[in-house]
Motif scaffolding. Sequence first.
Motif, short mmCIF file in Angstrom:
data_model
loop_
_atom_site.label_atom_id
_atom_site.label_comp_id
_atom_site.label_asym_id
_atom_site.label_seq_id
_atom_site.Cartn_x
_atom_site.Cartn_y
_atom_site.Cartn_z
N ARG A 167 -22.75 -4.79 5.49
CA ARG A 167 -22.04 -3.64 6.08
C ARG A 167 -22.99 -2.45 6.28
N ILE A 168 -24.15 -2.75 6.84
CA ILE A 168 -25.09 -1.68 7.20
C ILE A 168 -25.27 -1.71 8.71
N ARG A 182 -18.68 10.27 4.14
CA ARG A 182 -18.15 9.26 5.06
C ARG A 182 -18.57 9.56 6.50
N PHE A 218 -6.17 7.19 -1.60
CA PHE A 218 -7.34 7.33 -0.73
C PHE A 218 -6.89 7.02 0.69
N ALA A 219 -7.39 7.75 1.64
CA ALA A 219 -7.01 7.50 3.04
C ALA A 219 -8.19 6.91 3.80
N VAL A 220 -7.93 5.85 4.58
CA VAL A 220 -8.97 5.19 5.38
C VAL A 220 -8.45 5.00 6.80
N PRO A 221 -9.36 4.69 7.74
CA PRO A 221 -8.88 4.39 9.11
C PRO A 221 -7.89 3.23 9.07
N LYS A 222 -7.02 3.19 10.04
CA LYS A 222 -5.98 2.17 10.10
C LYS A 222 -6.57 0.76 10.00
N VAL A 223 -6.03 -0.07 9.11
CA VAL A 223 -6.58 -1.41 8.86
C VAL A 223 -5.80 -2.47 9.65
N ARG A 280 -14.01 6.23 -1.64
CA ARG A 280 -13.58 6.94 -2.85
C ARG A 280 -14.39 8.19 -3.16
N ASN A 314 -13.22 13.44 -5.52
CA ASN A 314 -14.39 13.32 -4.64
C ASN A 314 -14.09 12.55 -3.35
N ALA A 315 -12.83 12.22 -3.11
CA ALA A 315 -12.50 11.40 -1.94
C ALA A 315 -12.81 12.14 -0.63
N PRO A 316 -13.46 11.45 0.32
CA PRO A 316 -13.70 12.09 1.63
C PRO A 316 -12.38 12.42 2.32
N GLU A 317 -11.36 11.59 2.10
CA GLU A 317 -10.06 11.83 2.70
C GLU A 317 -9.00 11.27 1.78
#
Lengths: 95, 491
Positions: free
Chosen positions: A16-17, B335, A88-93, B331, A79-82
């Motif tokens: 995942r880079i 980002r 924790f919030a992430v882009p829609k999966v 987390r 420390n969560a970015p979002e």
Amino acid sequence: MSVDEKTVRRIATLARIGLSEAEVPALAKELNAIIGFVEQLSEVDTTGVQPFTSPVENKMRRREDVVSDGGYAQDVLANAPEKDDEYFAVPKVVD
Amino acid sequence: MSKLTDLNLAQARDGLASKAFSATELTQAHIERVEASDKLNAYVLKTPEKAMDMAKASDAKLADGTAGPLEGLPIGVKDLFCTQGIRTTASSKILGEFIPPYESTVTQNLWNDGAVLLGKLNNDEFAMGSSNETSCFGPVNNPYQGANGENLVPGGSSGGSSAAVAARLGVAATATDTGGSIRQPAAFTGTVGLKPTYGRCSRWGVVAFASSLDQAGPITQTVRDAAIMLGSMASFDSRDTTSVERDVPNYEAALTGDIKGLRVGIPKEYRVDTMPSEIEALWQQGIDWLRDAGAEIVDVSLPHTKYALPAYYIIAPAEASSNLARYDGVRYGARQAGVDIDDMYANTRAAGFGDEVKRRVMVGTYALSAGYYDAYYVKALQVRRLIAQDFNQAYEKCDVLLTPTTPSAAFAVGKKVEDPLEMYLNDVFTVTVNLAGLPGLSVPAGLDANGLPLGLQLIGRAFGEEQLLRVGEVLETAAGFTTRPKEWWSA
């Protein structure tokens, strides 16, 4: 064994880079040099040798099966970015 | 009286105990010196207010008789140790402005014993490097400069720690060692570096690189200081499953100066063809010093030494690729946006990791991938066992081993950064110790033709730190290393 550019892209995906196409040739060369270096290990006869996984032969310690920690979601999220409420919030999966 | 910042840890401790000066005065002197050290780039975060608060609390404890073993002693902490409420980055962009909500066990032990935090020290990104040039904060400059005034690396990955101790920006520093990251920087800066036995210091709260190899330890001015620091850093910790349940001895009491009858092993495989003659000569000098002190010199063989670096460069990247999977922008840390979650991961890691970290994560991913796992990873673990067995066999004939710490003195900033393999060879004498989980100690022992420090390494038996430190102090006394770098950085 040599690492070609296709393999570099595959490893980058597994790791995942994100890589630009311009980065691939140089990385293939560097990884080949490193893999070439570690190939020396094939000279060593390791027949019947048990793999060494840790310098410490501890048995896993047991503890009471009780809640021993927790209850501070806001610290965990600090420390969560979002984040959203206690998540924790992430882009829609899932579409 | 000499300047307060000239004192080593033991001298500062004794001065505080005798009330020759206060913890506040000692800390203030160090804060001022740290403030004037920006050209070294050793500190990535200074915490002067926190330091003064801690020093005032220490003065109260010194006054009422409740002082701990490190009460009022100002130190620097490698930015790989989580410090509660204080930014911790591992010198990686991917951690962004991460503020740990908890304290590492090692640093908590130090604060419990009274130490004072001056700030966080630079290091190679995620401790991956041998020159401190992979840090997102830029390279650290060695307080020692080259013959023509060029900047040299302080070693790595604990380059901020070694530079800080050599430049007296703290009475001691914490560091970590995965393949030589305490001992090599110590050798490059004329300081003492101790990598304890695996399991001696808790890994809890230390940013993980390669978990079966990582171990915390001190970089100090003297062997006695290393003994004092280890006494506080070491502990059993149930939060680290590889922490060993074993009492922490009084290491300082082990420094008796008596090594009569001790058997010192000299491994013939460490005499590599490319070794500069001055390192060879220093090694011989070390042998003579220990013999003169009453030790018996024994030739031993560690036949698999040659395979230690190749095994390490499978095992460490494999573990790193797994440990660093957690940096995904979800987390904590910085980002980068993406069109979907996979794209977000890839963009976050592309922007957040530096080149060396990417290389190692990719080598590790390759070594663990389907079809290569047995050929690389399992093979490296088997060779690791043979390397550990080499040491066991050597220790049937001797009590401690003596080797050079590094194959050269400090080199110029930028000189090896383009060639990863050449950089890796820096750890040729130190990496075996991590693979076997043993303790190793680097002691400053001499200077090369350009006046740069060189170190000798002692390797002990597992949990043999008392004996290791005892021999180390004898070596230190014989070498009488008193050189200090010219203070070009404060001009």
